[in-house]
Design a protein around this motif. Sequence first.
Motif, short mmCIF file in Angstrom:
data_model
loop_
_atom_site.label_atom_id
_atom_site.label_comp_id
_atom_site.label_asym_id
_atom_site.label_seq_id
_atom_site.Cartn_x
_atom_site.Cartn_y
_atom_site.Cartn_z
N GLU A 266 0.81 -1.21 0.00
CA GLU A 266 0.00 0.00 0.00
C GLU A 266 0.85 1.27 0.00
O GLU A 266 0.71 2.14 -0.86
CB GLU A 266 -0.91 -0.02 1.24
N SER A 267 1.75 1.33 0.96
CA SER A 267 2.52 2.57 1.14
C SER A 267 3.41 2.85 -0.06
O SER A 267 3.51 3.98 -0.53
CB SER A 267 3.34 2.45 2.42
N GLU A 268 4.05 1.82 -0.57
CA GLU A 268 4.96 2.01 -1.70
C GLU A 268 4.21 2.44 -2.95
O GLU A 268 4.63 3.33 -3.68
CB GLU A 268 5.75 0.71 -1.96
N LYS B 259 1.40 4.06 -3.04
CA LYS B 259 0.94 5.44 -2.86
C LYS B 259 2.08 6.45 -2.94
O LYS B 259 1.88 7.58 -3.34
CB LYS B 259 0.19 5.56 -1.53
N ALA B 260 3.29 6.00 -2.57
CA ALA B 260 4.44 6.90 -2.66
C ALA B 260 4.74 7.25 -4.11
O ALA B 260 5.40 8.24 -4.39
CB ALA B 260 5.66 6.26 -2.00
N PHE C 188 5.25 12.44 2.33
CA PHE C 188 6.15 11.66 1.47
C PHE C 188 7.59 11.80 1.98
O PHE C 188 8.52 11.39 1.33
CB PHE C 188 6.07 12.17 0.02
N PRO D 39 11.04 14.08 -14.09
CA PRO D 39 11.76 13.57 -12.93
C PRO D 39 12.50 12.28 -13.27
O PRO D 39 12.04 11.48 -14.07
CB PRO D 39 10.65 13.30 -11.92
N HIS E 146 13.59 8.90 -11.56
CA HIS E 146 13.28 8.17 -10.35
C HIS E 146 14.40 7.22 -9.99
O HIS E 146 14.79 6.39 -10.79
CB HIS E 146 11.98 7.40 -10.52
N GLY F 73 14.68 1.49 -6.22
CA GLY F 73 14.48 1.21 -4.80
C GLY F 73 13.19 1.80 -4.30
O GLY F 73 12.51 2.53 -5.03
N PRO F 74 12.85 1.48 -3.05
CA PRO F 74 11.55 1.93 -2.52
C PRO F 74 11.49 3.45 -2.42
O PRO F 74 12.48 4.10 -2.13
CB PRO F 74 11.48 1.29 -1.13
N ARG F 75 10.32 4.01 -2.67
CA ARG F 75 10.15 5.46 -2.58
C ARG F 75 9.35 5.84 -1.35
O ARG F 75 9.21 7.01 -1.04
CB ARG F 75 9.45 5.96 -3.84
N ARG F 76 8.79 4.85 -0.64
CA ARG F 76 7.99 5.20 0.53
C ARG F 76 8.91 5.53 1.70
O ARG F 76 9.99 4.95 1.83
CB ARG F 76 7.08 4.05 0.91
N PRO F 77 8.49 6.48 2.55
CA PRO F 77 9.27 6.71 3.76
C PRO F 77 9.06 5.55 4.72
O PRO F 77 8.02 4.89 4.67
CB PRO F 77 8.66 7.99 4.35
N ARG G 29 8.87 7.37 10.09
CA ARG G 29 8.78 8.73 9.54
C ARG G 29 7.35 9.07 9.16
O ARG G 29 6.92 10.22 9.28
CB ARG G 29 9.68 8.85 8.31
N ARG G 30 6.62 8.07 8.70
CA ARG G 30 5.23 8.33 8.32
C ARG G 30 4.43 8.72 9.55
O ARG G 30 3.62 9.64 9.53
CB ARG G 30 4.62 7.11 7.62
N THR H 259 -1.79 9.48 0.48
CA THR H 259 -0.33 9.59 0.48
C THR H 259 0.24 8.28 1.02
O THR H 259 -0.52 7.38 1.36
CB THR H 259 0.11 10.76 1.39
N PRO H 260 1.55 8.15 1.14
CA PRO H 260 2.10 6.88 1.63
C PRO H 260 1.63 6.48 3.03
O PRO H 260 1.87 5.36 3.46
CB PRO H 260 3.62 7.12 1.62
N LEU H 261 0.96 7.38 3.73
CA LEU H 261 0.49 7.04 5.07
C LEU H 261 -0.55 5.93 5.00
O LEU H 261 -1.48 5.97 4.20
CB LEU H 261 -0.16 8.26 5.73
N THR H 262 -0.41 4.93 5.87
CA THR H 262 -1.43 3.90 5.98
C THR H 262 -2.38 4.29 7.11
O THR H 262 -2.12 5.23 7.86
CB THR H 262 -0.81 2.54 6.32
#
Lengths: 328, 279
Positions: A95-97, A99-100, A128, B15, B17, B20-24, B28-29, B122-125
Amino acid sequence: MSRAASEPPPAAQPTATASADAGAPPVVECDGVVRRFGKLTAVDGVTLHIPRGICYALLGPNGAGKTTLSRMIGAVLPRDGGALRVLGLDPGLEESEVKARLGVVLQENLFDDDLNVLRNLEIYGLFFWKRGPAFRAKVQELLRFVGLEEKEKMGINELSGGMKRRLMIARALLNDPELLILDEPTTGLDPQVRHAIWARLRQLKASGMTILLTTHYMDEAAQLADRVGILHKGNLIAEDRPDALVAKNLPRWVLEFDALEKPVCVEALEKNPDGARYERHGDRAFAFHADEAPLSGWIKQYDLRTALVRPSSLEDVFLKLTGRALDE
Amino acid sequence: MSDPANAPAPVLRAPAHAAGPRRPPAYRRVAAVWFRHVRVYGNFFVANATPAVFEPIFMLLAIGYGLGAYLNKHQFNNQQYAAYMAAGLLGVTCMYTAAFEAAYGTFIRLRFQKTYEGMIATPLTRRDIFLGELLWCGTKGALFSAIVGAVLCLFGHVRLPWGLAIPFVGFLCSAAFGGLSFVVTSFVNSMNHFQYYFTVVLTPMIFFSGLVFPVKDLPDGMKWVPLSLPLFHAIESFRLLVAGPAHASVPWAAWCPLILLGMCIALGALGVKRMMGRL
Ligand SMILES: Nc1ncnc2c1ncn2[C@@H]1O[C@H](COP(=O)(O)OP(=O)(O)OP(=O)(O)O)[C@@H](O)[C@H]1O
Ligand SMILES: [Mg+2]
């Protein structure tokens, strides 16, 4: 295929980026996706694929499930069935990835009303974990992009509807998304603002951005979309390039007139004379035909004053495919 | 207001990119949610702190000293009445701070401002969002208990240096009540229903958890009631700090901070889980 001058504009061709990435997996792979709310099945087994670099427009009447589908693709809402991959990832598991890597313009403008424009963007960036000088430069770049560079100190409630919408778009771009999901980006806006937004979206597309666009405006879909899907009661009932969708579903020309004006004419055309196809939506009557000549002939024959002969459009297809249900 | 409809839009850089992962990462979230609340509600800090700080002071003056003057022949846990009340006032401050934030505040953000709907894109769950909320509840409790503690210190009711640990207990107490309030919020369909929670759950807790009178004076059959409630353990933990073990309400008071921690984790986990289902 040769086109008459009066035909609708050709659909935008996929950009160079899209063809360069032709071998790459689609950005969205949605196979038989289902979502229920209690007894209601809002999305009922939708299959659609969105290749990289195109703009896909999702049309459908109110309650068709457009927002529900885009929320599932946006990893916000879990699905009840089917397979879904977004940017190669399963939104249910990552989910998080997912959405990022997405930019989302929600159907509603949701901001922190107590903060000004700049602070709103900064807070959103923080979600983010974007901050620092490079991010602040990005914020300025995006404010310029949507024409709000002078409004950064303004409160949210001081902005017009069009400005809020543009701010939503700027906000959705803060994280350099690989897929932009727009839920009715121009609903309720004046023509100038809509054109301004379309210009920005076209530019994004030209830069290689993949866009999923939900809209009620056929002209918006015709202007921006490479592919159009029509969602109806949770089912994808048609999907194609905009021009192909029209060609496939309707004869090329249509005579549109006020059904109340000449009952005689309605009676005659209801019998579908000369291979014509009659339809009625509300007070408007439509007669479709492959050739323009018989349609113009009927205008003269029945002395229709408010009639118009024009090429069939996406809107006609939409009404044809979803209209009957609306009358139910 | 000019809308630059026809002006060419400035070109955006395409951009690049990184792989690798882009989520924090998750911490941090959660921190981002906390920062958001600090940013948004920081402006109203004084307004928010006013009831939380002044109410306990008024209670100390009117009840602790005013009514307490009539009670000075008596000892409460070996203390004068005003000194006895100090720990309870800290507990009530934290309880109300968290309850208002996690009941009314959360409900408004959920239903009216739709704050979470924007955040969840956003990346927040869902978990990140409500853990951040709980952290924010704890933070407010820590701050407000520190302020009330400072005032009580001026009146001479806080022993030092132990009193410096007040914010830590304040954090736990508020986070525990944040979790409990989440559970309530997750069932509520209208803000009016919070009246039940405040009147039937929180108010009795204040009266029977050792703020007004020592729990040993409860009827024998009722003594277990406060022991099962978080407020009692919070107040007893505060009492350990501000007055010391000699004034504890129960012989095993040294365990109260641990029990509070346990309740905080249990209620927090349950509350977050319940709210995740509501969003
Ligand atoms: N959270 C929810 N709980 C219950 N039902 C829901 C929820 N979200 C959507 N629905 C229902 O699912 C159906 C599809 O809704 P959805 O919002 O996806 O439609 P839509 O195509 O976006 O419509 P519109 O054009 O009006 O925005 C509707 O009948 C709606 O009432
Ligand atoms: Mg919708």
